[in-house]
Design a protein around this motif. Structure first.
Motif, PDB file in Angstrom:
ATOM      1  N   ALA A  62       0.839  -1.203   0.000  1.00  0.00           N
ATOM      2  CA  ALA A  62       0.000   0.000   0.000  1.00  0.00           C
ATOM      3  C   ALA A  62       0.872   1.251   0.000  1.00  0.00           C
ATOM      4  N   ASN A  63       0.335   2.345  -0.535  1.00  0.00           N
ATOM      5  CA  ASN A  63       1.078   3.598  -0.631  1.00  0.00           C
ATOM      6  C   ASN A  63       0.500   4.639   0.322  1.00  0.00           C
ATOM      7  N   PHE A  64       1.288   5.003   1.354  1.00  0.00           N
ATOM      8  CA  PHE A  64       0.889   6.008   2.347  1.00  0.00           C
ATOM      9  C   PHE A  64       1.734   7.271   2.224  1.00  0.00           C
ATOM     10  N   GLU A  65       2.408   7.468   1.112  1.00  0.00           N
ATOM     11  CA  GLU A  65       3.349   8.587   1.004  1.00  0.00           C
ATOM     12  C   GLU A  65       2.664   9.918   1.308  1.00  0.00           C
ATOM     13  N   GLY A  81       6.445  -4.180   2.199  1.00  0.00           N
ATOM     14  CA  GLY A  81       6.603  -3.437   0.964  1.00  0.00           C
ATOM     15  C   GLY A  81       5.792  -2.160   0.874  1.00  0.00           C
ATOM     16  N   ALA A  82       5.164  -1.737   1.966  1.00  0.00           N
ATOM     17  CA  ALA A  82       4.367  -0.511   1.953  1.00  0.00           C
ATOM     18  C   ALA A  82       5.263   0.724   1.870  1.00  0.00           C
ATOM     19  N   ASN A  83       4.702   1.822   1.373  1.00  0.00           N
ATOM     20  CA  ASN A  83       5.450   3.070   1.238  1.00  0.00           C
ATOM     21  C   ASN A  83       4.889   4.115   2.192  1.00  0.00           C
ATOM     22  N   PHE A  84       5.707   4.490   3.194  1.00  0.00           N
ATOM     23  CA  PHE A  84       5.334   5.513   4.164  1.00  0.00           C
ATOM     24  C   PHE A  84       6.254   6.730   4.060  1.00  0.00           C
ATOM     25  N   LYS A  85       6.857   6.945   2.928  1.00  0.00           N
ATOM     26  CA  LYS A  85       7.818   8.037   2.791  1.00  0.00           C
ATOM     27  C   LYS A  85       7.188   9.362   3.199  1.00  0.00           C
ATOM     28  N   ASN A  91       2.491   8.714  17.339  1.00  0.00           N
ATOM     29  CA  ASN A  91       1.610   8.027  18.296  1.00  0.00           C
ATOM     30  C   ASN A  91       0.850   6.851  17.677  1.00  0.00           C
ATOM     31  N   THR A  92       1.415   6.264  16.641  1.00  0.00           N
ATOM     32  CA  THR A  92       0.782   5.143  15.962  1.00  0.00           C
ATOM     33  C   THR A  92       1.353   3.810  16.461  1.00  0.00           C
ATOM     34  N   SER A  93       0.513   2.781  16.496  1.00  0.00           N
ATOM     35  CA  SER A  93       0.945   1.462  16.959  1.00  0.00           C
ATOM     36  C   SER A  93       1.184   0.520  15.783  1.00  0.00           C
ATOM     37  N   PHE A  94       2.436   0.042  15.690  1.00  0.00           N
ATOM     38  CA  PHE A  94       2.796  -0.997  14.732  1.00  0.00           C
ATOM     39  C   PHE A  94       3.093  -2.304  15.465  1.00  0.00           C
ATOM     40  N   LYS A  95       2.589  -2.443  16.667  1.00  0.00           N
ATOM     41  CA  LYS A  95       2.920  -3.593  17.490  1.00  0.00           C
ATOM     42  C   LYS A  95       2.593  -4.898  16.765  1.00  0.00           C
ATOM     43  N   GLY A  96       3.616  -5.741  16.612  1.00  0.00           N
ATOM     44  CA  GLY A  96       3.439  -7.030  15.971  1.00  0.00           C
ATOM     45  C   GLY A  96       3.162  -6.976  14.480  1.00  0.00           C
ATOM     46  N   ALA A  97       3.306  -5.806  13.860  1.00  0.00           N
ATOM     47  CA  ALA A  97       3.027  -5.667  12.424  1.00  0.00           C
ATOM     48  C   ALA A  97       4.232  -6.111  11.595  1.00  0.00           C
ATOM     49  N   ASN A  98       3.966  -6.489  10.356  1.00  0.00           N
ATOM     50  CA  ASN A  98       5.028  -6.888   9.434  1.00  0.00           C
ATOM     51  C   ASN A  98       5.286  -5.770   8.440  1.00  0.00           C
ATOM     52  N   LEU A  99       6.468  -5.121   8.548  1.00  0.00           N
ATOM     53  CA  LEU A  99       6.868  -4.048   7.646  1.00  0.00           C
ATOM     54  C   LEU A  99       8.132  -4.428   6.883  1.00  0.00           C
ATOM     55  N   GLU A 100       8.322  -5.709   6.633  1.00  0.00           N
ATOM     56  CA  GLU A 100       9.525  -6.153   5.933  1.00  0.00           C
ATOM     57  C   GLU A 100       9.612  -5.488   4.560  1.00  0.00           C
ATOM     58  N   GLY A 101      10.766  -4.859   4.304  1.00  0.00           N
ATOM     59  CA  GLY A 101      10.998  -4.216   3.023  1.00  0.00           C
ATOM     60  C   GLY A 101      10.211  -2.939   2.791  1.00  0.00           C
ATOM     61  N   ALA A 102       9.555  -2.424   3.823  1.00  0.00           N
ATOM     62  CA  ALA A 102       8.769  -1.195   3.673  1.00  0.00           C
ATOM     63  C   ALA A 102       9.682   0.021   3.584  1.00  0.00           C
ATOM     64  N   SER A 103       9.179   1.101   3.003  1.00  0.00           N
ATOM     65  CA  SER A 103       9.923   2.352   2.909  1.00  0.00           C
ATOM     66  C   SER A 103       9.320   3.373   3.861  1.00  0.00           C
ATOM     67  N   LEU A 104      10.129   3.814   4.829  1.00  0.00           N
ATOM     68  CA  LEU A 104       9.692   4.827   5.793  1.00  0.00           C
ATOM     69  C   LEU A 104      10.681   5.983   5.822  1.00  0.00           C
ATOM     70  N   LYS A 120      12.485  -5.853   9.002  1.00  0.00           N
ATOM     71  CA  LYS A 120      13.641  -6.442   8.323  1.00  0.00           C
ATOM     72  C   LYS A 120      13.787  -5.859   6.915  1.00  0.00           C
ATOM     73  N   GLY A 121      14.985  -5.323   6.634  1.00  0.00           N
ATOM     74  CA  GLY A 121      15.269  -4.784   5.315  1.00  0.00           C
ATOM     75  C   GLY A 121      14.517  -3.512   4.974  1.00  0.00           C
ATOM     76  N   ALA A 122      13.849  -2.910   5.940  1.00  0.00           N
ATOM     77  CA  ALA A 122      13.089  -1.684   5.683  1.00  0.00           C
ATOM     78  C   ALA A 122      14.021  -0.483   5.550  1.00  0.00           C
ATOM     79  N   ILE A 123      13.533   0.562   4.896  1.00  0.00           N
ATOM     80  CA  ILE A 123      14.311   1.790   4.703  1.00  0.00           C
ATOM     81  C   ILE A 123      13.738   2.878   5.604  1.00  0.00           C
ATOM     82  N   LEU A 124      14.559   3.344   6.555  1.00  0.00           N
ATOM     83  CA  LEU A 124      14.148   4.396   7.486  1.00  0.00           C
ATOM     84  C   LEU A 124      15.179   5.525   7.515  1.00  0.00           C
ATOM     85  N   ARG A 125      15.809   5.788   6.396  1.00  0.00           N
ATOM     86  CA  ARG A 125      16.815   6.850   6.332  1.00  0.00           C
ATOM     87  C   ARG A 125      16.187   8.191   6.709  1.00  0.00           C
TER      88      ARG A 125
END
Length: 222
Positions: A62-65, A81-85, A91-104, A120-125
């Motif tokens: 999904a795209n949340f840019e 693989g979601a996009n959160f750029k 104040n958001t909860s990602f508890k137990g969520a899968n963000l592998e390879g997501a872009s943040l 794992k492998g996510a981008i948070l630069r």
């Protein structure tokens, strides 16, 4: 990508229908309940998602840019693989969520709950991950270069092979955390809590440890 009217989207939400692949960019969906729904590849760029419940939802790709995603519940959601750029995720909860390879990249996750989440492998630069609860979070192989993690709790977290170059880790709690083979070149760990932290094979050139607390730290000689 199909574009529906606001009324059509609300009807689908009420009926718990599949929202995958729809163009919902710019929509105002504050406080809606989208728990357990499918939104695979859905475009939510620039949307107002304040207070939305995505519990257990499938948001793969999904795209949340640029979206406003504050005070949202992603508990147990699939966001691989979601996009959160540049998204506002305060104040958001990602508890137990899968963000592998997501872009943040450059996203704001301040004061949220990312405990038990998989990045794992996510981008948070350049992301702001300040004052979060990150116990048992998985950042293996993630790119956190230049990220601000100040004041966060990462007890028992996995940062193996992560890129933490120039990251702000001031006053972080890394009790029992794994940083094996991570790159911390130029990172700032001033007043960090490093009880049982494992630095085996990590790159520590130029790291600032002033005032850090060391106890049973592994793979690091002061």
């Amino acid at each position: 990508m199909k574009r529906l009217t606001y009324e059509e989207v609300l009807k689908k939400i009420r009926n718990m229908e599949d929202l995958s692949g729809l163009d919902l960019s710019g929509f105002k969906l504050e406080n809606q309940n989208l728990s357990l729904l499918k939104l695979r590849g859905t475009n939510l760029a620039g949307a107002n998602l304040y207070g939305v419940n995505f519990l257990g939802a499938d948001l793969t790709g999904a795209n949340f840019e640029g979206a406003y995603v504050a005070v949202v519940n992603f508990l147990g959601a699939n966001l691989s693989g979601a996009n959160f750029k540049k998204a506002d995720l305060g104040n958001t909860s990602f508890k137990g969520a899968n963000l592998e390879g997501a872009s943040l990249e450059e996203a704001d996750l301040a004061a949220g709950d990312i405990s038990l989440a998989n990045f794992k492998g996510a981008i948070l630069r350049g992301a702001r991950v300040e004052a979060v609860d990150g116990q048992l979070v998985n950042f293996e192989g993630a790119d956190l270069e230049g990220a601000n993690l100040r004041g966060s709790s990462f007890q028992l977290a996995n940062f193996r092979k992560a890129n933490l170059k120039g990251a702000n880790l001031i006053q972080v709690d890394l009790t029992g955390a794994h940083l094996e083979d991570a790159d911390l070149t130029g990172a700032d760990l001033i007043e960090a809590y490093l009880r049982g932290t494992n630095f085996t094979g990590a790159k520590l050139d130029g790291v600032r440890f002033r005032g850090a607390y060391f106890e049973k730290t592994i793979g690091f000689e002061r």
